[in-house]
Structure formats: structure tokens, C-alpha cells
Design an enzyme around this catalytic site. Structure first.
Site, PDB file in Angstrom:
ATOM      1  N   HIS A  81       0.856  -1.192   0.000  1.00 32.05           N
ATOM      2  CA  HIS A  81       0.000   0.000   0.000  1.00 32.05           C
ATOM      3  C   HIS A  81       0.892   1.242   0.000  1.00 32.05           C
ATOM      4  O   HIS A  81       2.061   1.181   0.408  1.00 32.05           O
ATOM      5  CB  HIS A  81      -0.893   0.003   1.248  1.00 32.05           C
ATOM      6  CG  HIS A  81      -2.005  -1.009   1.185  1.00 32.05           C
ATOM      7  ND1 HIS A  81      -3.024  -1.059   2.111  1.00 32.05           N
ATOM      8  CD2 HIS A  81      -2.255  -1.994   0.288  1.00 32.05           C
ATOM      9  CE1 HIS A  81      -3.860  -2.036   1.792  1.00 32.05           C
ATOM     10  NE2 HIS A  81      -3.411  -2.627   0.704  1.00 32.05           N
ATOM     11  N   CYS A 122      -5.883   1.830   5.541  1.00 34.21           N
ATOM     12  CA  CYS A 122      -6.539   0.581   5.947  1.00 34.21           C
ATOM     13  C   CYS A 122      -6.005   0.167   7.322  1.00 34.21           C
ATOM     14  O   CYS A 122      -5.037   0.743   7.817  1.00 34.21           O
ATOM     15  CB  CYS A 122      -6.276  -0.495   4.892  1.00 34.21           C
ATOM     16  SG  CYS A 122      -4.619  -1.200   4.992  1.00 34.21           S
ATOM     17  N   GLU A 182       1.004   3.814   1.946  1.00 37.25           N
ATOM     18  CA  GLU A 182       1.547   4.169   3.264  1.00 37.25           C
ATOM     19  C   GLU A 182       2.688   3.227   3.642  1.00 37.25           C
ATOM     20  O   GLU A 182       3.712   3.664   4.174  1.00 37.25           O
ATOM     21  CB  GLU A 182       0.459   4.098   4.340  1.00 37.25           C
ATOM     22  CG  GLU A 182      -0.751   4.990   4.090  1.00 37.25           C
ATOM     23  CD  GLU A 182      -1.850   4.298   3.294  1.00 37.25           C
ATOM     24  OE1 GLU A 182      -1.544   3.451   2.432  1.00 37.25           O
ATOM     25  OE2 GLU A 182      -3.031   4.610   3.530  1.00 37.25           O
ATOM     26  N   CYS A 218      -2.190  -0.511   7.470  1.00 30.32           N
ATOM     27  CA  CYS A 218      -1.356   0.685   7.436  1.00 30.32           C
ATOM     28  C   CYS A 218      -1.468   1.467   8.742  1.00 30.32           C
ATOM     29  O   CYS A 218      -0.477   2.005   9.240  1.00 30.32           O
ATOM     30  CB  CYS A 218      -1.726   1.551   6.244  1.00 30.32           C
ATOM     31  SG  CYS A 218      -1.330   0.760   4.662  1.00 30.32           S
TER      32      CYS A 218
END
Ligand code: ZN
Length: 157
Positions: A53, A83, A55, A86
Site C-alpha cells: 500500500h 486501511c 503508506e 497501514c
């Protein structure tokens, strides 16, 4: 525009470029002392890594840059609502502040919300969609794993 909004616009620009290149529309920045020290975009499609992701990618780059697993004093600016993975990674890294521009509600009509995972994780283990089993195995020939680690830590000190 305030600095938070400027950093968020930068994260959104990263998300746009990633989208143009066929990736998912997410970008993130790690900022320390008012300066961008690392950026990341969602790379799950290009790397086949489900944890890539924006992040997470930004955190990995920031940690490598600072040569530290601790990102205390850093702030994350993410184009989209982080999410649970993260959010947890940011906490583990010591990040105390996060800003995001697109909410789960904004993402929901496009299949870009992680609200369902948040809801599932908030339930007791026995009610979650993934089977979670605690099996307290302790190999007989071994000392307790954690006590052994603690002893090694202390002997290195
Ligand atoms: Zn995430």
C-alpha cells in the site's frame, strides 16, 4: 492553502500518477520537521505484494532513509483513508499523526473502502470472518521462546 492541505495535494498527485500508470489511486508522504522525507504509491499490482500500500511503501522508504525502524516525530499524509494494516504499521513505527483526503465513504462507490475490514476486526476473534486459533504449543526441548530472547537481550547489553 494550509500546509496539511498542500501535503495532501502532493499525496493526491502521486495517486493520480500511479493511476495513470495502471496502479491503484493511492499515494502517501512521510514528513519530518516540515520536509517530505519519503513518498510511496500503491504497488500491489506491479509487485504482486498485497502489503504494498502507499503508506507501507512510504514507511519502508522513510525507515531506510533514516536507517531506523522508528519513525517517531514523523507525520503521514495519505491520499486515501489508511486501511487497518497501514494504521497498525504507522503505530508500530511510532508515527503519532496521520492526515488523509479521501474517506472510506468517498471510496465505497468505487470499491476502494476498507470499512468492512475495520468492522470485522472490531468483532471478537470468534465472530471474525478469518479463523483465528490460539494453540499454545511449547516444544519440549526448547526454553520458553520469549524468556530465551529476553535473556539474550540482557546478555548483549
Ligand atoms: Zn493500507
Amino acid at each position: 492553502m494550509n500546509k496539511e492541505s498542500l501535503f495532501l495535494c502532493e499525496a493526491i498527485e502521486l495517486a493520480y500518477s500511479n493511476s495513470v500508470q495502471g496502479g491503484r489511486p493511492f499515494g502517501a508522504l512521510v514528513v519530518k520537521d516540515g520536509e517530505v522525507i519519503a513518498t510511496g504509491v500503491n504497488e500491489i499490482l506491479s509487485t504482486n505484494d498485497p502489503t504494498a500500500h502507499a503508506e507501507m511503501t512510504a514507511i519502508r522508504h522513510a525507515s531506510r532513509k533514516l536507517q531506523s525502524a522508528s519513525l517517531q516525530g514523523c507525520t503521514v499524509y495519505a491520499s486515501g483513508h489508511p486501511c487497518p494494516m497501514c494504521m497498525a504499521a504507522m503505530r508500530l513505527a511510532g508515527i503519532a499523526e496521520v492526515f488523509y483526503a479521501y474517506s472510506n465513504d468517498d471510496g465505497a462507490p468505487f470499491g476502494l473502502s476498507t470499512a468492512a475490514i475495520y468492522e470485522d476486526l472490531a468483532k471478537p476473534f470468534s465472530e471474525q470472518s478469518m479463523k483465528i486459533r490460539y494453540v499454545p504449543v511449547r516444544p519440549e526441548a526448547r526454553p520458553d521462546l520469549y524468556a530465551d530472547w529476553k535473556r539474550r537481550q540482557e546478555s548483549r547489553a
